[in-house]
Design an enzyme around this catalytic site. Structure first.
Site, PDB file in Angstrom:
ATOM      1  N   ASP A 339       0.848  -1.187   0.000  1.00 31.57           N
ATOM      2  CA  ASP A 339       0.000   0.000   0.000  1.00 31.57           C
ATOM      3  C   ASP A 339       0.893   1.249   0.000  1.00 31.57           C
ATOM      4  O   ASP A 339       1.859   1.331   0.767  1.00 31.57           O
ATOM      5  CB  ASP A 339      -0.913   0.014   1.225  1.00 31.57           C
ATOM      6  CG  ASP A 339      -1.851   1.216   1.215  1.00 31.57           C
ATOM      7  OD1 ASP A 339      -2.813   1.199   0.445  1.00 31.57           O
ATOM      8  OD2 ASP A 339      -1.593   2.161   1.989  1.00 31.57           O
ATOM      9  N   ASN A 347      -2.986  12.810  -4.608  1.00 32.16           N
ATOM     10  CA  ASN A 347      -4.107  12.996  -5.534  1.00 32.16           C
ATOM     11  C   ASN A 347      -4.836  14.301  -5.264  1.00 32.16           C
ATOM     12  O   ASN A 347      -5.203  15.044  -6.182  1.00 32.16           O
ATOM     13  CB  ASN A 347      -5.081  11.825  -5.404  1.00 32.16           C
ATOM     14  CG  ASN A 347      -4.883  10.797  -6.498  1.00 32.16           C
ATOM     15  OD1 ASN A 347      -4.158  11.019  -7.450  1.00 32.16           O
ATOM     16  ND2 ASN A 347      -5.523   9.658  -6.340  1.00 32.16           N
ATOM     17  N   HIS A 352      -5.168  14.003 -10.134  1.00 31.62           N
ATOM     18  CA  HIS A 352      -5.166  12.578 -10.455  1.00 31.62           C
ATOM     19  C   HIS A 352      -4.135  12.218 -11.511  1.00 31.62           C
ATOM     20  O   HIS A 352      -3.653  11.085 -11.542  1.00 31.62           O
ATOM     21  CB  HIS A 352      -6.563  12.147 -10.921  1.00 31.62           C
ATOM     22  CG  HIS A 352      -7.565  12.107  -9.817  1.00 31.62           C
ATOM     23  ND1 HIS A 352      -7.686  11.056  -8.950  1.00 31.62           N
ATOM     24  CD2 HIS A 352      -8.487  13.039  -9.413  1.00 31.62           C
ATOM     25  CE1 HIS A 352      -8.645  11.295  -8.077  1.00 31.62           C
ATOM     26  NE2 HIS A 352      -9.135  12.495  -8.334  1.00 31.62           N
ATOM     27  N   ASP A 356      -1.743   9.073 -11.143  1.00 31.86           N
ATOM     28  CA  ASP A 356      -1.650   7.978 -12.124  1.00 31.86           C
ATOM     29  C   ASP A 356      -0.212   7.723 -12.538  1.00 31.86           C
ATOM     30  O   ASP A 356       0.217   6.570 -12.686  1.00 31.86           O
ATOM     31  CB  ASP A 356      -2.494   8.306 -13.359  1.00 31.86           C
ATOM     32  CG  ASP A 356      -3.983   8.226 -13.080  1.00 31.86           C
ATOM     33  OD1 ASP A 356      -4.355   7.727 -12.000  1.00 31.86           O
ATOM     34  OD2 ASP A 356      -4.780   8.674 -13.935  1.00 31.86           O
ATOM     35  N   ASP A 382      -4.315   2.331  -5.171  1.00 29.11           N
ATOM     36  CA  ASP A 382      -2.909   2.151  -4.782  1.00 29.11           C
ATOM     37  C   ASP A 382      -2.696   0.827  -4.055  1.00 29.11           C
ATOM     38  O   ASP A 382      -1.749   0.686  -3.279  1.00 29.11           O
ATOM     39  CB  ASP A 382      -2.451   3.311  -3.898  1.00 29.11           C
ATOM     40  CG  ASP A 382      -3.253   3.408  -2.606  1.00 29.11           C
ATOM     41  OD1 ASP A 382      -4.438   3.032  -2.629  1.00 29.11           O
ATOM     42  OD2 ASP A 382      -2.689   3.853  -1.592  1.00 29.11           O
TER      43      ASP A 382
END
Length: 458
Positions: A339, A347, A352, A356, A382
């Site tokens: 994680d 984000n 975003h 990404d 994630d």
């Protein structure tokens, strides 16, 4: 239920404001239209505003006009600025896995979403396969007719050359206007071969003229993809021995690197001298193969990172646990949940797009940390999973090996991430669970790895 109001400014001759036209649409206007799409009982068609608020939805026979689905992955991509796209995921609303396609309307703050259940997509593939079988049956009739015409033209050649030439012209006109290649293939007793007859489709499919293969078929065989050549040769030999129809799909490769998928069907006939002659038909199926590959990729791989998704991970875990339990193999395996720490903050603060880019770099680094036989998967967002196989059969040594990989992952993911206009520094958390073949189920192993990650983050 609420209505959807659309408005347009009215401007005067000099561009000055001259009024507004407003149209109010009942949501059932949209659901009536969506009902015509025929997406199946589990398919969905919906209209949202860009915040994720539902305006109208049609799922099977059910209609909805209220709700908020902003938590669905599609809206993260839409807010990120993507005007359209596709993604496979399981809906948080009804738990059904679908292949979704979305598009933002250019002139309005609205988003159209279409989703088809994954199982329906695969069912459609099976329907296509049955259709291909029906086409093959029809084609067999065509090939038999062609064989009779060719045999008849041979008889005419011996008796009436003028009539024969007319029949041959008619045959060529017929075959040259049929999509694909209609051909006659002759395999001589000495192993050499030729195409005594080939329609003009040969030029389009193989970039060869009928004259180039009339005596020797080696130029056409030389175009077969090296990885498919053995299979093509074996299928021809099997058909020659059993006199069963030849049916095969394979690739050809040209000097400029172009690849083309072909599908061939032919009916064999043994001649008095021991040679075998086929009357056949070949068509280009490159587009169909590409569509099948795209459907498979959407069903089994994450669209952003191109890593295996949950479906493929579970499939590989099931195969691994079953094979090891069946063979009584004592080697251990491990599952690592990874994680990315504070990913939501990136984000929220940078957008975003930067998130990404980070996830794509994380995927690449995780692949670098594992061996060729291991699996790196993305469960969405994630959340990443690493599946390690063939560890030591000693539990303590296996745990040490898994820990070594986990430490390598943590060190690698702590390295700086070059994004668009800045460098991001981050870290990750890893939870490890060793698998116990013969005792663990896939769900139990996933739960234990998830629990280990939760403890690691604490």
């Amino acid at each position: 239920r609420r209505s959807s109001d659309l408005s347009r400014r009215i401007s005067g001759k000099n561009g000055e404001f001259d009024g507004v036209v407003v149209a109010s649409l009942d949501p059932t206007y949209f659901t009536c239209f969506y009902a015509e799409l025929k997406l199946g009982d589990q398919g969905v068609a919906a209209l949202y505003d860009l915040s994720g608020s539902l305006l109208a939805k049609k799922t099977g026979q059910k209609e909805s006009f209220a709700g908020n689905d902003s938590a669905e992955p599609i809206f993260a991509r839409a807010l990120h600025g993507e005007p359209f796209g596709a993604q496979t995921y399981r809906s948080a609303t009804d738990g059904i896995e679908r292949i979704y396609h979305f598009k933002k309307l250019p002139s309005y703050p609205l988003l159209v979403l279409i989703g088809e259940a994954t199982q329906d997509v695969f069912a459609e593939q099976e329907k296509t396969r049955v259709q291909r079988l029906l086409e093959a049956a029809v084609l067999s009739v065509l090939l038999l007719t062609l064989a009779l015409l060719l045999s008849w033209s041979g008889t005419v050649r011996r008796r009436h050359s003028a009539v024969q030439r007319k029949a041959l012209v008619q045959l060529q006109n017929l075959t040259n206007n049929v999509p694909g290649l209609v051909y006659q293939y002759l395999l001589r007793p000495d192993g050499s071969s030729c195409l005594p007859f080939a329609s003009e489709g040969l030029r389009e499919l193989f970039r060869l003229s009928p004259q180039q293969v009339a005596v020797d078929a080696s130029p056409i065989l030389a175009l077969t993809h090296p990885d498919d050549l053995a299979g093509v040769s074996a299928s021809i030999q099997a058909s020659a021995q059993t006199l069963e129809p030849w049916v095969h799909e394979y690739r050809v490769k040209f000097d400029d690197g172009t690849l083309r998928w072909l599908s061939g069907t032919a009916k064999p006939q043994r001649l008095p001298d021991g040679a075998v002659q086929w009357y056949g038909f070949i068509v280009d199926v490159t587009q169909r193969k590409a569509a099948e590959a795209e459907i498979e990729h959407l069903a089994y791989y994450d669209s952003l990172t191109s890593l295996p998704n949950r479906r493929l991970l579970v499939d590989r875990l099931t195969q691994s646990l079953t094979a090891r339990a069946r063979s009584h193999y004592k080697g251990n395996g491990a599952l690592l949940f990874v994680d990315i720490d504070n990913f939501k903050n990136l984000n929220d603060t940078q957008g975003h797009k930067q998130g990404d880019l980070l996830l794509q770099q994380v995927a690449s680094r995780l692949n670098y940390c594992v061996r060729e036989g291991d699996t790196v998967a993305c469960l969405g967002g994630d959340d990443f999973v690493v599946m390690l196989q063939d560890l030591s059969d000693n539990l303590t040594e296996a745990a040490s090996q898994a820990e070594t990989v986990g430490q390598k992952i943590l060190a690698t993911l702590r390295q700086p991430y070059p994004l668009d206009h800045f460098t991001h520094h981050g870290s990750a958390s890893v939870g490890v669970a060793l698998s116990n073949p013969g005792h663990d189920t896939v769900e139990e192993l996933l739960k234990r790895a998830d629990l280990a990650l939760y403890r690691a983050k604490d």
